[in-house]
Enzyme design. Sequence first.
Site, PDB file in Angstrom:
ATOM      1  CG  HIS A 124      16.139 -13.320  13.352  1.00 58.69           C
ATOM      2  ND1 HIS A 124      16.530 -13.958  14.511  1.00 58.69           N
ATOM      3  CD2 HIS A 124      17.050 -13.685  12.405  1.00 58.69           C
ATOM      4  CE1 HIS A 124      17.620 -14.690  14.277  1.00 58.69           C
ATOM      5  NE2 HIS A 124      17.961 -14.528  13.004  1.00 58.69           N
ATOM      6  CD  GLU A 149      23.832 -17.514   9.655  1.00 58.99           C
ATOM      7  OE1 GLU A 149      24.359 -18.071   8.681  1.00 58.99           O
ATOM      8  OE2 GLU A 149      22.895 -18.007  10.309  1.00 58.99           O
ATOM      9  CD  GLU A 206       8.320   6.417  -0.937  1.00 55.45           C
ATOM     10  OE1 GLU A 206       9.337   6.375  -0.232  1.00 55.45           O
ATOM     11  OE2 GLU A 206       8.011   7.384  -1.653  1.00 55.45           O
ATOM     12  CG  HIS A 238      16.620 -17.719   9.903  1.00 61.02           C
ATOM     13  ND1 HIS A 238      17.592 -18.658  10.100  1.00 61.02           N
ATOM     14  CD2 HIS A 238      17.122 -16.590  10.467  1.00 61.02           C
ATOM     15  CE1 HIS A 238      18.609 -18.144  10.759  1.00 61.02           C
ATOM     16  NE2 HIS A 238      18.351 -16.885  10.985  1.00 61.02           N
ATOM     17  CG  HIS A 271      20.820 -12.541   9.166  1.00 61.69           C
ATOM     18  ND1 HIS A 271      19.635 -12.934   8.590  1.00 61.69           N
ATOM     19  CD2 HIS A 271      20.970 -13.315  10.275  1.00 61.69           C
ATOM     20  CE1 HIS A 271      19.104 -13.904   9.312  1.00 61.69           C
ATOM     21  NE2 HIS A 271      19.883 -14.148  10.348  1.00 61.69           N
TER      22      HIS A 271
HETATM   23  P1  13P Z   1      25.337 -15.210  15.347  1.00 57.23           P
HETATM   24  O1  13P Z   1      25.105 -14.835  16.784  1.00 57.23           O
HETATM   25  O2  13P Z   1      26.405 -16.282  15.190  1.00 57.23           O
HETATM   26  O3  13P Z   1      25.622 -13.995  14.477  1.00 57.23           O
HETATM   27  O4  13P Z   1      24.009 -15.880  14.791  1.00 57.23           O
HETATM   28  C1  13P Z   1      22.798 -15.190  14.857  1.00 57.23           C
HETATM   29  C2  13P Z   1      21.857 -15.539  13.759  1.00 57.23           C
HETATM   30  O5  13P Z   1      20.955 -14.793  13.488  1.00 57.23           O
HETATM   31  C3  13P Z   1      22.042 -16.805  13.018  1.00 57.23           C
HETATM   32  O6  13P Z   1      21.276 -16.835  11.853  1.00 57.23           O
HETATM   33 ZN    ZN Z   2      19.523 -15.461  11.956  1.00 57.67          ZN
END
Ligand code: 13P
Ligand code: ZN
Length: 282
Positions: free
Chosen positions: A152, A127, A180, A221, A150
């Site tokens: 999940h 990413e 908050e 995602h 980033h």
């Molecule tokens: P990477 O392992 O390449 O960082 O990818 C993980 C991910 O969350 C892709 O969206």
């Molecule tokens: Zn991801």
Amino acid sequence: MSTLPVNEYVTQHHSLDIPFVHEMAKITQCMWKSGWDERNGGNVSCILDEQEVAAYIDIQDVKRTLQPAFPVHELAGRYFIVTGSGKYFKNVLDDPAGNLGVLRVSADGEQLEVLWGLENGAVPTSELPAHFMSHIERLRVDPQHRVVIHNHATHTLAMTFVHDLDERAFTRTLWEMCTECVVVFPDGIGIIPWMVPGSSQIGRATADKMREHRAVIWPQHGIFGTGGCIDEAFGLIETIEKAAQIYMLIAHLPIRQKITQQELIDLAQAFGVTPRAGILEL
Ligand code: 13P
Ligand code: ZN
């Protein structure tokens, strides 16, 4: 700071003694324990100052160079610590140099110079286009910006199945979930359509949203959060995730009372923040 020459510092000390490595190891472990980074899910990148890197790593010693997906002239000469692609956050604490890397964007913006880590042929997160483009856009609006995370986040992801994906409606619901929220993210949430991850297209769409928001949701995602430091970027994601969790706990139940629009306005006023226009209607 070390009194040893930098080369000796790295060989004589455990890499977790390097403050920015330690911080990355801590945050990746914390996110894994939160259940937001299954397998290799999630990625982190932080901008570092040259002096802070040079105190621990020989910045003249380029271990290898990598080709970015696109030239990054806007970030030329910048230093980053990033997570490796396919690396499990669970494992970073035990092997920082195998799972993380310190990079410099070359002076012409055309290459990535690996200065530390990414051992055994590892490469930066897939990413990286989304991270780099987001860094560029956030730096334009906030010179203090440093971090892109980033992950999940479970309930945030769940909420994208059942809630309208209109970003104003989504933001309003999140603000209503915890007192908050409007104080922590008065700029609201950006949402892009579902797209193939790892591509320059999803990177561009994410970064476009980053002009106006510090957090962007990828439906089904995960989430991107940004800030001036790891605590800030992570705190933003945590707060959004907490609100999404409350939503997933209550959405199917009869609601007897909630925070009113007027109360949200009063709250923002009391804390001196300006909620994004067009979200609260009276
Ligand atoms: P990477 O392992 O390449 O960082 O990818 C993980 C991910 O969350 C892709 O969206
Ligand atoms: Zn991801």
